[in-house]
Write a protein that holds these residues in place. Structure first.
Motif: not given
Ligand code: 6MZ
Length: 335
Positions: A203, A224, A232-233, A236, A244
């Motif tokens: 991402w 997400s 990554e979560i 984000m 989201i």
């Protein structure tokens, strides 16, 4: 809960992908005709197989998207499916629709991202069964507006467009999409979405484009936690998007961050269950977020791929989570 009650209730759809919401009959018609004219261009039996399969792994879902994209290759078809998708949501009594789509190129017929979105806009203009209100009033660039009825007795749907970045794209292509969204704000483009196969790409490739979008006042929504990817979560959530989607694989620290930031979650029950992203409806995080009074909204994701409607998603939630959810709906109606 009665299906008719869910159908008759005016509803808001904030997360539906255009190509994933193509009418099943249209998809089969287009795939059949492509198969007849160019045998090697598409495997019709595979389309039929995937479209009728009850549960689809995420890999199969993305195979189906590739097949759908194989049949939607020209401007007229983009216009046709947009028109039909809006008509279908309007018949389901959706009064505010935010549709998202990935602007595409098809050099062989001179299609570029701009002309793809123009074809979508043409689809909005060609709807005749319902009034489509897609031109924002001055100063209205929010995702969700609170428009009053204008006294017109014809059925009306408020429409806004979100442009998606696919996780297969390059940084440059993502930036092109953001610039296009900025140019088309006067036509109801309100935001940028990052979607696509969560197993593909990083991402961070899109961060420059997402940051630019935000600086320029566009809203950003991110897919997400559709698969397990803790880092990554976390990143984000730190980016703090306006909304989201999914949040299936959130862990304790993510829930804490999400709840303190109050980022609204777009919940797609059927999509999550049918793709095995959540083991069963009983353990779906909808109940957890609902009890925590966290802002959330029920959405369809892809009505064609998951064979659902927004009314069915409401019925599914009410049947699965009981009376409390029923009162949640009543409160929404009176507010
Ligand atoms: C991630 C999804 C999705 O843009 O061609 N899309 N991305 N997770 C999902 N959950 C199942 N459902 C749809 O519509 C289809 C595209 O939307 C994204 C994918 O990129 C898919 O190719 P458009 O109109």
């Amino acid at each position: 809960m009665e299906k008719n009650w869910c159908l008759s209730m005016p509803k808001v759809e904030l997360h539906a992908h255009l190509n994933g919401s193509i009418r099943v009959s249209t998809l089969l018609e287009l795939a059949k005709s492509l198969n007849e004219t160019q045998k090697d261009a598409i495997d019709f039996s595979q389309v039929e197989h995937l479209i009728t399969k009850c549960d689809l792994t995420l890999t199969e879902v993305f195979q189906l998207f590739d097949l759908i994209h194989n049949v939607i290759t020209d401007h007229n078809t983009v216009t046709r499916i947009t028109k039909e998708v809006i008509e279908d949501f309007a018949s389901d009594n959706v009064v505010y629709l935010e549709l998202r789509t990935t602007p595409k190129r098809n050099d062989s017929i001179g299609m570029n991202k701009r002309s793809y979105v123009d074809a979508v806009i043409e689809g909005l203009r060609s709807v005749s069964s319902v009034d489509v209100d897609f031109i924002p009033k001055t100063g209205d660039s929010k995702f969700l507006t609170n428009d009053k009825c204008n006294g017109n007795s014809r059925k009306r749907i408020i429409f806004r467009l979100i442009l998606s970045i696919d996780r297969r794209e390059t940084t440059e292509a993502a930036m092109e999409t953001v610039k296009l969204a900025l140019e088309m704000r006067h036509l109801g483009v309100v935001g940028i979405d990052l979607s696509g196969n969560p197993k593909t790409g990083e991402w961070t490739t899109y961060l420059p484009a997402l940051k630019f979008a935000r600086e320029q006042g566009l809203n950003v929504t991110l897919h997400s936690g559709e698969i397990r990817n803790s880092k990554e979560i976390k990143n984000m959530l730190e980016f703090h998007p306006q909304r989201i989607r999914h949040a299936c694989y959130f862990e304790d620290e993510h829930w804490r961050k999400l709840k303190s930031s109050k980022i609204p979650v777009e919940i797609c029950l059927t999509s999550n269950i049918r793709t095995f992203s959540v083991a069963s409806i009983e353990v779906h995080h909808f109940a957890y977020l609902y009890k925590a009074k966290h802002p959330l909204v029920l959405c369809t994701d892809d009505t064609c791929v998951f064979n659902t409607t927004l009314s069915e998603e409401y019925k599914y939630a009410a049947d699965s989570f009981g009376r409390a959810f029923y009162f949640f709906l009543i409160l929404q109606l009176v507010n």
